[in-house]
Structures are given as structure tokens and as C-alpha cells.
Write an enzyme that holds these catalytic residues in place. Structure first.
Site, PDB file in Angstrom:
ATOM      1  N   GLU A 121      -4.848   7.343  -3.257  1.00 17.65           N
ATOM      2  CA  GLU A 121      -5.444   6.124  -2.647  1.00 17.65           C
ATOM      3  C   GLU A 121      -5.577   4.858  -3.853  1.00 17.65           C
ATOM      4  O   GLU A 121      -5.419   3.881  -3.532  1.00 17.65           O
ATOM      5  CB  GLU A 121      -6.771   6.458  -1.775  1.00 17.65           C
ATOM      6  CG  GLU A 121      -7.217   5.365  -0.974  1.00 17.65           C
ATOM      7  CD  GLU A 121      -6.162   4.996   0.272  1.00 17.65           C
ATOM      8  OE1 GLU A 121      -5.284   5.945   0.413  1.00 17.65           O
ATOM      9  OE2 GLU A 121      -6.263   4.399   1.110  1.00 17.65           O
ATOM     10  N   HIS A 140       0.772  -1.156  -0.050  1.00 17.41           N
ATOM     11  CA  HIS A 140       0.038  -0.141   0.185  1.00 17.41           C
ATOM     12  C   HIS A 140       0.854   1.334   0.048  1.00 17.41           C
ATOM     13  O   HIS A 140       0.687   2.244  -0.900  1.00 17.41           O
ATOM     14  CB  HIS A 140      -0.908   0.162   1.141  1.00 17.41           C
ATOM     15  CG  HIS A 140      -1.918   1.124   1.276  1.00 17.41           C
ATOM     16  ND1 HIS A 140      -3.128   1.242   1.092  1.00 17.41           N
ATOM     17  CD2 HIS A 140      -1.566   2.392   1.809  1.00 17.41           C
ATOM     18  CE1 HIS A 140      -3.683   2.193   1.177  1.00 17.41           C
ATOM     19  NE2 HIS A 140      -2.663   3.070   1.655  1.00 17.41           N
ATOM     20  N   GLU A 141       1.848   1.644   1.071  1.00 17.19           N
ATOM     21  CA  GLU A 141       2.696   2.402   1.003  1.00 17.19           C
ATOM     22  C   GLU A 141       3.464   2.615  -0.268  1.00 17.19           C
ATOM     23  O   GLU A 141       4.123   3.761  -0.665  1.00 17.19           O
ATOM     24  CB  GLU A 141       3.400   2.590   2.374  1.00 17.19           C
ATOM     25  CG  GLU A 141       2.664   2.591   3.566  1.00 17.19           C
ATOM     26  CD  GLU A 141       1.310   3.763   3.859  1.00 17.19           C
ATOM     27  OE1 GLU A 141       1.633   4.644   2.932  1.00 17.19           O
ATOM     28  OE2 GLU A 141       0.337   3.556   4.323  1.00 17.19           O
TER      29      GLU A 141
END
Lengths: 501, 501
Positions: B295, B265-266
């Protein structure tokens, strides 16, 4: 605290906060930043440095200083308020004497010289560095002229690092122990005693090196709730506040001393900053008094504590527990001799206690002659080698391990070197005073207790930050001036014992 | 580039550099800073934030913007120059609409509310938080009034995070897939199929978790020469430049997903920032377009790539090599099902793909009603629980795991939540477009090759930075607007397969 003083503090806070942000940008640059971040980082640092300088040198600072001064009503010399106005007033005076064009020229010249020097050192090519260094010396002279001096332009340059110190005084201090140092080294060479450091040249896994070094500086009193340690190629300590004073370490897997004594050394710097009074924390006087004062503390913990026989009576078993295979069978005396072996080296940063100050004297003599116009840059290599031979009895085989070895000149740091040697002198003067006040300190250290010593240092040195100069602090603590007698006596006793002199 | 544009860029650079320094101060605060540094750090951040705001909102910015605008001579809408003036002009307009007194009130109210909320959540005491939240809602309304809006005050608030998005459009998008989501979750519950994630709940030593997660994001294309990874309690990504975009991770030793999928995700966020064009790097438009766009990229790499069957055909053997005892005997299908188990939770940050957007809808409905005056703060817990029951078929047993769970409202972040769900919708729209352009992408991913996908994302999204809004980018890429159909179809297909629906 009057209204004008409050306004001054608010104004200075803003400038100081920009300065703290720049420190973090530099810390991160050396500790965390990925290579790809270099270009953008340089721009951010340049902008913040300029903003800080612009704000500090603005007429507003002078007005606020004057208004606050008028309001002081004879506050004591050593009060926080009077000290702030005195010290910041001097800072302001120096900062405003440099025209913007000279600041920019100097920044450009040092950035460029640093690159040229890096390559010249790699290729042993002093001639390639010569024009860049000539420009730096010329700019240093122009800076000295702007700052002003009465006796020697080098006086003006030294003020950046050691306020109140003079060239004449440094020369006197250095000449006062140079013959004894040269004689000591010659006597050691002729003693027939061989001290081996082979025990330190084994494979020491880095994780264990780190664990034991941190355990020891924590025992010294370095507070990890207000600090941390990271790895850096060129170790340094960095303070953001008394609540956040960090150290860095470099590890060498096949040689124990760099990380071990390097951690003691940086821990000394950081404990100084952790000990500054809360009442001046976060202000422009809330940091160490001078580079010499700072070095006195890193050296005190590294050498006077960290290379003493008594200390290792307590610490060696811990080191042995960390390295049972490498050190399990070594006796205290062999270990103590190994970490104190005297071995003249071409390289200053590898120098032992006995030879260190000679390296500094050499540099001081050369750079003060450069700015006095008595020595030409082109003659530096020849003069370096001749003096090196005279002091150490050997001649550097290349300029890479001779005149080109240090980063300082390429960075414009002329007048900086003496502070290392002054730190060595002061470390012994202060340590002797601490023991005079608390004769139990050596026995406590031999039992792994360091709080009496640390507390004495906090009370007499650390808490005051920059309120006093090194000279003022020395006078307050020892009742006299900085001197070389204590240091040379310490060396003669210690190495006389080790080498049967 | 004309002379006025050059002057504008120089002026904005200074502001942007202060902003970058503040980012590093915040990164360090969460990653490196010892506890003792907190107080001083808050002061430095406050000063730099104020300096940045003062400089940006100065009339000089308006003058330089106007002069540069006059010089543009009809440069194309998508040119760097026109985009800079357009986007920074909007930033300036918003920043100057808030009076200093409101900025200060808001800073004070959120700092205070955050502390109150922390305690209220711990003690399950919504009543204690109520007055603080009422004040925040009131201040949010005053901010919305200053910024201006035509339809709904919530429109004005959302612009901080998702420029160009409206409350009506969010409502339409959410209402467009809420019934299907509720039905999907009910169908999964009624399916009789049980998916176990027990395989993920074993002891996974942190070092190996880290090694394998980093290896995978590096394979995705995250460039560690222009990034790094650290540990943080609340993971985040932080960009200083395209050459320095960092990630953080939190490790849970007895549960594999947080570190593994958190790193994906990061990494998605950071690859977005590493992909920004050099021509706008270091400027105010040289960062991701919006929170929703950001996002969409973290979710794309975490879920559409990272939780897909094909990907794990390549990645599972690597995970098994890192954890032979724990995962050596698991088959691909069992692992794939485990990482995609649907398990309605009270807690948003633990939500799976199927339930995530419902958590957001609930929050959006409540906070938009709060600022519209249709809902009282005092009625929030009751309304939260009633809606939770309606959407998930269960009622939170406490406010701690209900209305008090998120940090956002106490930090003044009203209008922020929708960006999470918009990111989910966009992630599928963009991924589908990438596959339409390069039908080999799924097969490449199954072979551990990610460059076709990453390159497509760079060309169509990353390089543009903030030149275009999320709406403009979506239009350019998909030929249409953001929509929910692709997302709900993706979920229905994926979970229909998993739960035999």
C-alpha cells in the site's frame, strides 16, 4: 450411485480440476498474457500437467475404477455411470502404458522440434527440420508400440484423437471419394466458369466484422452468458464447463471470410460444449466425443449452414447493414458464389470445401507411410510435391508452402489430420439426418431460425459428451457407419450447380 | 546452493505453481469469466487451494527446510538462500498450526457470512448479520489461539498481513496522529475556504479516460510488455511473475477520479511486482513484502506523485488534450485544488488523503476490542456511530453507510485494515528518503521524468521482494522505525496551503 463410485468421482474431480486450470493457463497464454509472462507460464503448465498425469496414472485410480466397476450391478451401457467407467478405464489404460521416460523424451523432442520447424519454415529449409522430424517419428513409433496395435502402428496413434478409428477404415473412406474429388476439381477448372470473390476483398473495419459475426452466432444459439469471444492469432475454442465455453477469432481487415466463417466454425465447437448434459458436466466424460465429432459440428455450422444459399437470404441484409458501402449493392447470388469460390491453394487452412479433404488425404498417406517405414523423412518433400501435382494439378514452389506448412508434425501430432476430413464427412451425414427428421430446417434457416436444428444436435450428439465414440454416435443417429457418399454427393450437387457441371 | 536447498526449491516450486494457477483462476473470475462459469470455477479453485495447502503443510516441507538449513553454512542474513529459509520457515510454521477442521470451518463460515452480509448491507439490517459476524469473531479467536501470541490475540491475526507488527505498536502510531487528524479536519471545516471539484464531475468518455491514464502509468514506468490492464468491478492488481503483473480499473463516466487515480494506485502495486529481482522471481519470496509495504507503493504513486502540484504541471496539458471541451480552460491551481478537495465522507473507499487514516483507526479500535472481548458484536453499530461522530463530526444515517459498508469482516479479514494506514505512513517516509537521496526528484516529476524515483524504489524496496519485513525495510531505508510524524507533517503542509490554515 454407490460409495465406491462416489469415491472414484471425487478422485477424478481433483485430476479434472487440475486439467481445467491448465486449460485456463493455455487460454490466457494465447489471449491475454503479456510477452513477459511466457517463461513463468511454461513452468506452471509443466508442473500442473505432471501433477495431473501422476495422479491419474496412480494405482489408486485403478483400485477405485475396479471397486466402482464391481458395484455397477449391470447398469445400462448408456448410463452415466457405466459410460464413465468404460471411457475413463480406456483413458487410464492408455495413460499408464507410457513409461515416464518416454513421456519426458516426447515433451522435450516436440518442444525442440517446434522451434526448429518455425525457423525451417521461415527459411524454406526442410533439411534443417529433417533430424528433428526423424526423432519425432521414432518416438511416435515407440509410443505406438507401448499403446499396442494389431494391424498398423498408425492405428495406435490415431486413438489419441479418434478412439475406435483404424487406418484401414480411413484409407477405405478416403479412397472412396478421392477420385471423385480429383475429378470434381478438374471439372471445375475446365468448366470455363469464373467465380470472383473480389467483393470479399475490400476494407471491412474490424469492429463491424466483429459485431455482425457475434450477432449471427448468437442467432445460431451460442449463449454468451456461458461464453465469450476474444482475439487470438490462431483461433480456437476452449471449454471450462458447459457454463463457460469460449471462442476466439482472428480478423483480417481487407478480407472478410477469416473472421466471419472462423466465428461460425469456433461457435460450432463451443455450442457442442454448451450442449453437454448437466449430469456429466465437470466430469472426464463431459466434453466432445472426439476431434472428428467436434470438427463435424464446427463444419456443420460453418459450411452446411453458414455457406448455404438459404442462410444468406436471411443473413446478407444484416451484413449489408453493417457494410453498406462495401456490400450495399451486391445481390444474393453474387455473394453466395463469392463465398463458395473453388480455388485450389497450396495451403490447407485456406482450402475451400471442394479441395479440403484432398489436403488431408495427402497428409494421411504420407504420415501413415512414415510410421509404417515405407517412406523416409528425407523423401517427404519430393513425395509431397508429386502427390500434390497428382491431386491438384500444381506443384508447390517452395517447401514453406508445401511440406513445411503445418505445425502438427513438429508438435508430435501424428494421426491427427484425418479427424479434419472425418469431420467433413460426418457433418453432411448428421445434417442430412436432421433434415430427414425435421424437413422444415432449411426453410427455418432461411428465416433466421436455428433452434430446431440446434435442439436436434443437442439431443442426438451434444448432450452425450464422451459417453459414446464417434462410431457409436454415427450408428445411433444414422443407423450405419461413417461414409463418404453423402459428402461427395453434397459437394457434387453444390458445385455442379455453381460451376454448371 | 547445496543439493538439499535445490530439492527444497523444487518442492516449493510445485506448490508455488499451483498457487500461481489459482491466481489466474481468480483473475479470470473477476475479469473475463462469463456468469455461467461461476459454479465450476469455485470447484476448481477449492481443489487447487486444498492441494497447495496439503503439499505445503506436509512433513516433507519440514524435512527439506531442516536439511537445507543445515547446509547453509552461515550464509548472510540478506542472501537469497537464508532469506528463503527464514521466510518460508515462518510461513510453514503458521500454516501447520491450523488444524484441518478449523480451516474448513473458517472457509465455510466466511463463504456463508459473505452472502448474509451482502443482503444485510442492501437492506440496512445489521441484526441479520450479527450471528454470522459473531461466528467469524469466534473463529478468528480460535485461529489466533492456534497461531499463538503473548500480548493480544489481534497480534496473531495481523501477522497474516503484516508480519512483525503488533497491536501495541499500531495503537501507538495511530494515537500519535489521531488528535492532529481530527484537528486538521475541524480546521479545514472552519477555514471558510471552499474547494470545488465540479470540474471533475462532467462527462468524460471512457475510452479517453483509459488512454490518458495508461499513458501516464507507462510514463511512471509501468511496463506493458510485462503487464496489461483490464476492467473490473472492484479494481485490483495481480502478479503472476515479474514478467506478468497486471492491473484492473473501474470507469465512471461522469466522475474522473476513480479511473485516473485508481490506475495510478494499481500501477504502483504492479510496478512493485515488476521490480522484484530476477534471482527470487518465481519463488515464495518473490513478491511484495507485506500489505502495508504494498500500500505504501500504491499510495506513493497515487498521492505523493499523482496528486502533487508539480506532477500536474506536466500532466494537466495531456489531460486537457484528451478532454478539450471539459478541461480545456481549467488552470493548474483550480485543477490541483479539485483533486485534493477534503470532504469527510461516511464511506472509506471515497475518503481523501486527510480523512483516510481516521476511517482506519475507527475500524482498528473496534475490531481489536472485539477480539479482546471488550466489545460485543451487538454493540458495534452504536459504537461505530459514536466514534464516527467524535472523529468526523457527523453520524452515519444508516448502517449501510456505516458499520456494514466494508466487505472485510464478512470475509474473515480481521487485522487487515491497519495495513492501509501503515501504507500511508510509509509512503511519506519513503518518498522523503528518496528526495533526500535525489533532491532533483520533484523537479524531474514536474518535467514528466520518473526514472530516478522508480529506480530508487527498485533498489531499496522492490528488488528485495519478501526477503525483509516492512519493519526491516523501513529500518534499512530510513535508519529508524515506521512513524506517523512524516505523514501528519505532509498533510498539515499540503492542506494548510490549500485551506489557508
Amino acid at each position: 450411485m454407490g460409495e465406491h463410485y462416489r469415491q472414484l468421482v471425487e478422485h477424478l474431480n481433483e485430476i479434472y480440476h487440475i486439467n481445467r486450470a491448465t486449460s485456463l493457463l493455455r487460454w490466457d497464454q494465447q489471449v491475454s498474457m503479456p510477452p513477459g509472462g511466457a517463461h513463468a507460464r511454461a513452468g506452471v503448465i509443466a508442473t500442473l500437467s505432471r501433477l495431473e498425469h501422476e495422479r491419474f496414472t496412480s494405482p489408486q485410480t485403478a483400485d477405485l475404477l475396479a471397486a466402482a466397476q464391481a458395484e455397477l450391478n449391470g447398469a445400462a451401457y448408456d448410463s452415466d455411470e457405466a459410460s464413465m467407467l468404460r471411457v475413463v478405464g480406456q483413458d487410464y489404460d492408455r495413460a499408464t502404458r507410457l513409461p515416464a521416460e518416454l513421456v519426458a523424451d516426447y515433451a522435450e523432442a516436440t518442444a525442440s522440434a517446434h522451434k526448429i520447424w518455425t525457423h525451417a519454415r521461415q527459411t524454406n529449409d526442410f533439411a534443417a527440420f529433417e533430424p528433428a522430424l526423424e526423432r519425432i517419428v521414432d518416438l511416435a513409433l515407440r509410443r505406438a508400440d507401448q499403446w499396442g496395435y494389431t494391424d498398423h502402428p498408425y492405428d495406435a496413434l490415431m486413438q489419441q484423437y479418434e478412439r475406435g478409428m483404424t487406418t484401414a477404415r480411413v484409407r477405405e473412406l478416403f479412397d472412396g471419394h478421392k477420385p471423385q474429388l480429383v475429378a470434381l476439381i478438374a471439372a471445375i477448372k475446365d468448366s470455363g466458369v469464373t467465380v470472383s470473390d473480389a467483393i470479399l476483398r475490400q476494407r471491412f473495419p474490424i469492429d463491424q466484422q466483429n459485431t455482425v459475426a457475434l450477432k449471427i452466432v448468437e442467432a445460431f444459439g451460442y449463449d454468451f452468458k456461458r461464453g465469450r469471444q476474444d482475439v487470438a492469432v490462431h483461433p480456437f475454442a476452449m471449454r471450462f464447463s458447459r457454463g463457460d465455453a469460449r471462442i476466439t477469432t482472428r480478423f483480417t481487415e481487407d478480407y472478410l471470410p477469416p473472421a466471419l466463417f472462423g466465428t461460425f466454425h469456433e461457435g460450432g465447437h463451443a455450442m457442442y460444449e454448451q450442449g453437454i448434459s448437466e449430469t456429466i458436466d465437470g466430469t472426464m466424460i463431459g466434453c466432445g466425443a472426439s476431434l472428428g465429432m467436434h470438427e463435424s459440428q464446427s463444419r456443420l455450422w460453418e459450411n452446411l449452414v453458414g455457406r448455404s444459399r438459404g442462410f444468406w437470404g436471411w443473413a446478407l441484409p444484416q451484413l449489408q447493414a453493417a457494410f453498406p458501402d462495401q456490400l450495399g449493392s451486391v445481390d444474393l447470388e453474387t455473394f453466395y458464389r463469392a463465398i463458395n469460390a473453388v480455388q485450389p491453394s497450396y495451403i490447407r487452412v485456406e482450402a475451400d470445401e471442394a479441395t479440403y479433404n484432398l489436403h488431408i488425404m495427402l497428409r494421411f498417406e504420407l504420415e501413415s507411410d512414415l510410421v509404417a517405414g515405407k517412406l523416409k523423412v528425407a523423401d517427404l518433400p519430393r513425395e509431397w510435391n508429386a502427390r500434390f501435382e497428382a491431386y491438384f494439378g500444381m506443384t508447390p514452389p517452395t517447401d514453406t508452402v508445401g511440406v513445411l506448412q503445418d505445425v502438427h508434425w513438429s508438435s508430435g501430432l501424428i494421426g491427427y489430420f484425418p479427424t479434419y476430413a472425418l469431420g467433413n464427412l460426418l457433418s453432411v451425414q448428421f445434417y442430412n439426418e436432421a433434415i430427414k427428421a425435421h424437413p422444415t430446417i432449411p426453410a427455418e434457416i432461411a428465416a433466421g431460425k436455428f433452434d430446431t436444428l440446434l435442439n436436434w444436435l443437442c439431443v442426438h450428439i451434444y448432450q452425450h459428451g464422451r459417453k459414446f465414440t464417434a462410431q457409436e454416435l454415427t450408428e445411433r443417429i444414422t443407423g450405419g457407419a461413417i461414409r463418404s457418399e453423402d459428402y461427395i454427393q453434397y459437394l457434387q450437387t453444390k458445385f455442379g450447380d455453381l460451376y454448371n457441371l
